[in-house]
Design a protein around this motif. Structure first.
Motif, PDB file in Angstrom:
ATOM      1  N   ASN A  51       0.842  -1.191   0.000  1.00 49.16           N
ATOM      2  CA  ASN A  51       0.000   0.000   0.000  1.00 49.16           C
ATOM      3  C   ASN A  51       0.879   1.243   0.000  1.00 49.16           C
ATOM      4  O   ASN A  51       2.040   1.206   0.420  1.00 49.16           O
ATOM      5  N   VAL A  52       0.309   2.333  -0.482  1.00 46.53           N
ATOM      6  CA  VAL A  52       1.095   3.558  -0.654  1.00 46.53           C
ATOM      7  C   VAL A  52       0.863   4.532   0.495  1.00 46.53           C
ATOM      8  O   VAL A  52      -0.156   4.471   1.192  1.00 46.53           O
ATOM      9  N   HIS A  53       1.827   5.416   0.677  1.00 42.71           N
ATOM     10  CA  HIS A  53       1.739   6.558   1.594  1.00 42.71           C
ATOM     11  C   HIS A  53       1.812   6.183   3.071  1.00 42.71           C
ATOM     12  O   HIS A  53       2.167   7.000   3.896  1.00 42.71           O
ATOM     13  N   ARG A  54       1.461   4.964   3.419  1.00 42.85           N
ATOM     14  CA  ARG A  54       1.287   4.634   4.834  1.00 42.85           C
ATOM     15  C   ARG A  54       2.502   3.948   5.440  1.00 42.85           C
ATOM     16  O   ARG A  54       2.851   4.186   6.592  1.00 42.85           O
ATOM     17  N   SER A  61       7.613   2.119   0.214  1.00 44.67           N
ATOM     18  CA  SER A  61       8.276   3.293  -0.365  1.00 44.67           C
ATOM     19  C   SER A  61       8.361   3.178  -1.881  1.00 44.67           C
ATOM     20  O   SER A  61       8.122   4.145  -2.605  1.00 44.67           O
ATOM     21  N   THR A  64       4.877   3.686  -3.369  1.00 45.70           N
ATOM     22  CA  THR A  64       4.511   5.109  -3.329  1.00 45.70           C
ATOM     23  C   THR A  64       5.238   5.885  -4.417  1.00 45.70           C
ATOM     24  O   THR A  64       4.640   6.729  -5.098  1.00 45.70           O
ATOM     25  N   ASP A  65       6.513   5.605  -4.592  1.00 42.61           N
ATOM     26  CA  ASP A  65       7.277   6.284  -5.634  1.00 42.61           C
ATOM     27  C   ASP A  65       6.694   5.996  -7.019  1.00 42.61           C
ATOM     28  O   ASP A  65       6.596   6.893  -7.864  1.00 42.61           O
ATOM     29  N   TYR A  67       3.559   5.079  -7.717  1.00 44.20           N
ATOM     30  CA  TYR A  67       2.223   5.679  -7.806  1.00 44.20           C
ATOM     31  C   TYR A  67       2.321   7.182  -8.041  1.00 44.20           C
ATOM     32  O   TYR A  67       1.684   7.721  -8.956  1.00 44.20           O
ATOM     33  N   GLU A  68       3.105   7.860  -7.240  1.00 48.69           N
ATOM     34  CA  GLU A  68       3.234   9.310  -7.392  1.00 48.69           C
ATOM     35  C   GLU A  68       4.034   9.668  -8.644  1.00 48.69           C
ATOM     36  O   GLU A  68       3.817  10.726  -9.241  1.00 48.69           O
ATOM     37  N   GLU A 252      -6.981   7.178   3.925  1.00 48.92           N
ATOM     38  CA  GLU A 252      -6.112   7.779   2.915  1.00 48.92           C
ATOM     39  C   GLU A 252      -6.403   9.256   2.656  1.00 48.92           C
ATOM     40  O   GLU A 252      -5.481  10.030   2.421  1.00 48.92           O
ATOM     41  N   TRP A 269      -4.805  14.320  -2.521  1.00 47.23           N
ATOM     42  CA  TRP A 269      -5.196  13.094  -1.826  1.00 47.23           C
ATOM     43  C   TRP A 269      -6.571  13.180  -1.176  1.00 47.23           C
ATOM     44  O   TRP A 269      -7.160  12.152  -0.868  1.00 47.23           O
ATOM     45  N   ILE A 278      -3.357   1.324  -7.437  1.00 53.28           N
ATOM     46  CA  ILE A 278      -1.907   1.495  -7.550  1.00 53.28           C
ATOM     47  C   ILE A 278      -1.368   0.846  -8.825  1.00 53.28           C
ATOM     48  O   ILE A 278      -0.659   1.482  -9.619  1.00 53.28           O
TER      49      ILE A 278
END
Length: 409
Positions: A51-54, A61, A64-65, A67-68, A252, A269, A278
């Motif tokens: 999962n991202v961000h969390r 990490s 998240t990289d 996804y963003e 989120e 967000w 994702i």
């Protein structure tokens, strides 16, 4: 790289259907996916799935990289000012519903106006119907000319100081019309309205610059531009998005939660509640890389040549009616009917020869009534199609006509 070489990059196209080499002419419904996109999604699930961000662990990490990073690619692809203006959604439909539910319902009042056209896809019509019902606003339509285009003079006469929203598809999914959205945005802004663009059929096929268009919102679907299904994006001007309230609530998208009240995260967000799409975003980023490597101008030029070729080859057939402007450049689609043959029967006959086209009302029932047709057939082209594909279509249409003529006779 020519279309024949590009075709080899799409595994699904290397097959036979009903004993014939596949000719896929349904990209306006959904495009096929290149190996680069398939491998990018596969790599995410095999190496980065988290999962991202969390999370602070390595997989989280990397996810998240990725996804963003995809958001940054969408921002660049549309020439948005910053990534805060890019909201990931399930697709064009979700993006348009977000604008209708969050923005339009908050600004429209009884007596206000929402302006669209008769040729809108249902996803850019029904949300505005619902806003009008909920707020008392009036839904107005820019009239169509005989060949299906709209004029700026008619737009000027339809858009007034009571208009709050103008919502138009950049490219019609039936008529092959490219609307003058930049000029429509200027008219809308002169009257204090916002410009919403349905970019489902434009984003895969031409270079899009939301700053140049000066649209306020722009919606797109990934699956029509070589990305996976279930991922899309909404561009919105930052100053408008900041004033809008989210319509989905949960994890989120929150900043602080108390027993009786909560506050939201900053853009983007606050509009992405729950675990986001994702893998879809990773695939969308890979699709953008793929399209940019080929070049959007090259894709646009190739499709215009295919459409021009089709418009030279198909109209010579007796009993074939083609809808939309007969002259001028059109994007990669041709919508038609064959006399005395129902579009569904036509599509079934073509499928028996390995040719995939779309048949139905194309989620444009008001437009079908305007055309005095219950449904139509549509052949849509993309970067992997060739003139030989159109020749196969023309030959099969002739056999279809002969078959049904003999059956009727």
């Amino acid at each position: 790289m020519n279309a024949k070489e590009i075709r080899k990059l799409f595994p699904i196209l290397n097959q036979e259907v009903n004993g014939h080499p596949l000719v896929y002419l349904d990209s306006a419904a959904t495009s096929q996916k290149p190996l680069a996109v398939i491998e990018a999604v596969k790599h995410y699930y095999e190496w980065d799935n988290a999962n991202v961000h969390r999370g602070v662990h390595t997989l989280g990490s990397r996810a998240t990289d990725a996804y963003e990073g995809a958001r940054e690619k969408v921002k660049r692809f549309l020439n948005a000012r910053n990534t805060e203006e890019i909201i990931f959604t399930r697709g064009t439909t979700t993006a348009l519903n977000l604008v209708a539910s969050s923005y339009a319902r908050s600004v429209c009042r009884e007596g206000d106006e929402i302006v669209i056209t008769l040729m809108e896809h249902h996803s850019n019509l029904i949300p505005w119907q619902q806003v009008a019902k909920a707020t008392g606003a009036t839904l107005k339509y820019i009239p169509l000319q005989q060949d299906g285009i709209i004029t700026l003079a008619d737009a000027e006469n339809t858009i007034t100081d009571r208009t709050k929203v103008v919502a138009v598809a950049y490219v019609s999914n039936v008529m092959g019309v490219v609307h003058p959205v930049k000029e429509l945005a200027a008219i809308a802004h002169r009257h204090g309205a916002v410009m919403v663009v349905d970019g489902a059929q434009s984003t895969p096929h031409m270079k899009v610059d939301v700053q140049d268009l000066d649209c306020d919102f722009y919606a797109l679907s990934g699956h029509k531009m070589c990305a996976p299904t279930g991922i899309g994006a909404l561009y919105g001007k930052k100053e408008l998005l900041e004033k809008m309230e989210p319509i989905e609530f949960g994890g989120e998208m929150i900043d602080f939660v108390d027993l009786y009240d909560s506050s939201w995260k900053e853009l983007p967000w606050k509009f992405e509640g729950g675990t986001p799409i994702i893998a879809g975003a990773v695939g969308l980023g890979a699709a953008i890389d793929f399209l940019e490597d080929i070049g959007m101008d090259n894709i646009h030029e190739h499709e215009e040549k295919l459409s021009a070729y089709a418009m030279n080859v198909l109209p010579v057939m007796e009993g074939l009616t083609i809808y939309g402007p007969a002259s001028g450049k059109r994007p990669g689609l041709v919508t038609f009917n064959l006399e005395d043959v129902h579009p569904h029967d036509l599509a079934t006959f073509l499928d028996a020869e390995g040719i995939a086209v779309r048949a139905g009302h194309h989620c444009c029932q008001p437009l079908m009534r305007w055309l005095k047709a219950s449904s139509t057939a549509r052949a849509s082209f993309y970067l992997y199609n060739t003139e030989e594909d159109i020749d196969r279509l023309a030959e099969s249409l002739r056999r279809t006509k002969e078959y049904f003529s003999d059956a009727i006779g």
